[in-house]
Design a protein around this motif. Structure first.
Motif, short mmCIF file in Angstrom:
data_model
loop_
_atom_site.label_atom_id
_atom_site.label_comp_id
_atom_site.label_asym_id
_atom_site.label_seq_id
_atom_site.Cartn_x
_atom_site.Cartn_y
_atom_site.Cartn_z
N VAL A 1 0.92 -1.24 0.04
CA VAL A 1 0.21 -0.18 0.06
C VAL A 1 1.01 1.19 -0.05
N MET A 2 0.71 1.85 -0.89
CA MET A 2 1.25 3.49 -0.84
C MET A 2 0.68 4.48 -2.05
N GLY A 3 1.07 5.41 -1.86
CA GLY A 3 0.37 6.59 -3.00
C GLY A 3 1.03 6.20 -4.29
N ASP A 4 0.14 6.70 -5.26
CA ASP A 4 0.56 6.47 -6.78
C ASP A 4 1.59 7.71 -7.03
N PRO A 5 3.03 7.34 -7.12
CA PRO A 5 4.09 8.30 -7.48
C PRO A 5 3.94 9.09 -8.89
N ASN A 6 2.76 8.72 -9.73
CA ASN A 6 2.52 9.42 -10.86
C ASN A 6 1.32 10.36 -10.79
N GLU A 7 0.56 10.31 -9.25
CA GLU A 7 -0.43 11.15 -9.42
C GLU A 7 -0.11 12.35 -8.43
N MET A 8 -0.71 13.45 -9.06
CA MET A 8 -0.73 14.82 -8.42
C MET A 8 -1.71 14.78 -7.08
N PHE A 9 -1.25 15.41 -5.99
CA PHE A 9 -2.39 15.73 -4.83
C PHE A 9 -2.14 16.72 -4.25
N ASP A 10 -3.03 17.17 -3.34
CA ASP A 10 -3.26 18.26 -2.42
C ASP A 10 -2.32 18.27 -1.49
N LEU A 11 -1.17 18.92 -1.39
CA LEU A 11 -0.17 19.05 -0.14
C LEU A 11 -0.99 19.04 1.42
N SER A 12 -1.89 19.57 1.24
CA SER A 12 -2.66 19.79 2.63
C SER A 12 -3.47 18.26 3.07
N LYS A 13 -3.69 17.44 2.08
CA LYS A 13 -4.61 16.41 2.42
C LYS A 13 -3.45 15.21 2.32
N GLY A 14 -2.54 15.37 1.57
CA GLY A 14 -1.53 14.13 1.30
C GLY A 14 -2.02 13.17 0.10
N PRO A 15 -0.96 12.25 -0.28
CA PRO A 15 -1.42 11.34 -1.38
C PRO A 15 -2.60 10.31 -1.06
N ASN A 16 -3.14 10.26 -2.34
CA ASN A 16 -4.27 8.79 -2.08
C ASN A 16 -3.57 7.59 -2.20
N VAL A 17 -3.57 7.19 -0.79
CA VAL A 17 -2.97 5.73 -0.50
C VAL A 17 -3.86 4.76 -0.84
N LYS A 18 -3.33 3.78 -1.77
CA LYS A 18 -4.11 2.67 -2.19
C LYS A 18 -3.25 1.23 -2.37
N PRO A 19 -3.87 0.11 -2.37
CA PRO A 19 -3.05 -1.06 -2.68
C PRO A 19 -2.61 -0.82 -4.04
N HIS A 20 -1.43 -1.79 -4.32
CA HIS A 20 -0.77 -2.03 -5.53
C HIS A 20 -0.35 -3.24 -5.74
N ALA A 21 -0.40 -3.92 -6.97
CA ALA A 21 -0.07 -5.16 -7.37
C ALA A 21 1.26 -5.35 -7.28
N ARG A 22 1.80 -6.46 -6.95
CA ARG A 22 3.35 -6.74 -7.32
C ARG A 22 3.53 -6.96 -8.93
N LEU A 23 4.21 -6.48 -9.62
CA LEU A 23 4.35 -6.63 -11.24
C LEU A 23 5.22 -7.94 -11.36
N THR A 24 6.07 -8.22 -10.76
CA THR A 24 7.12 -9.00 -10.89
C THR A 24 7.03 -10.00 -9.84
N PRO A 25 7.35 -11.51 -10.05
CA PRO A 25 7.39 -12.38 -8.89
C PRO A 25 8.38 -12.26 -7.92
#
Length: 65
Positions: free
Chosen positions: A32-56
Motif C-alpha cells: 500500500v502506497m501513494g501513486d508516484p505518478n499522481e498529483m495530490f493536494d499537499l494539505s491532504k496528502g497522497p491518495n494511498v491505495k493497494p498496488h499489485a506486485r508486477l514481478t514475482p
C-alpha cells in the motif's frame, strides 16, 4: 543496488546489505502506497491505495540477504 520487485531494493555498500521498504506481499494488494505518478493536494496528502506486485517475488534466504 538491485531491484527485487515492487517497492523493494537491495543496497549493498561497504559490506553492509540493506533492504528498503520490504513489502513482502503477493498478489493484487502486495503493498500500500501513494501513486508516484499522481498529483495530490499537499494539505491532504497522497491518495494511498493497494498496488499489485508486477514481478514475482524472488524469495530471500540467509545466503541471498
Amino acid at each position: 543496488m538491485r531491484w527485487l520487485g515492487g517497492a523493494m531494493l537491495e543496497i549493498e555498500a561497504a559490506g553492509l546489505r540493506i533492504l528498503t521498504d520490504p513489502c513482502l506481499g503477493e498478489g493484487a494488494e502486495a503493498f500500500v502506497m501513494g501513486d508516484p505518478n499522481e498529483m495530490f493536494d499537499l494539505s491532504k496528502g497522497p491518495n494511498v491505495k493497494p498496488h499489485a506486485r508486477l514481478t514475482p517475488f524472488p524469495g530471500l534466504g540467509a545466503r541471498t540477504v
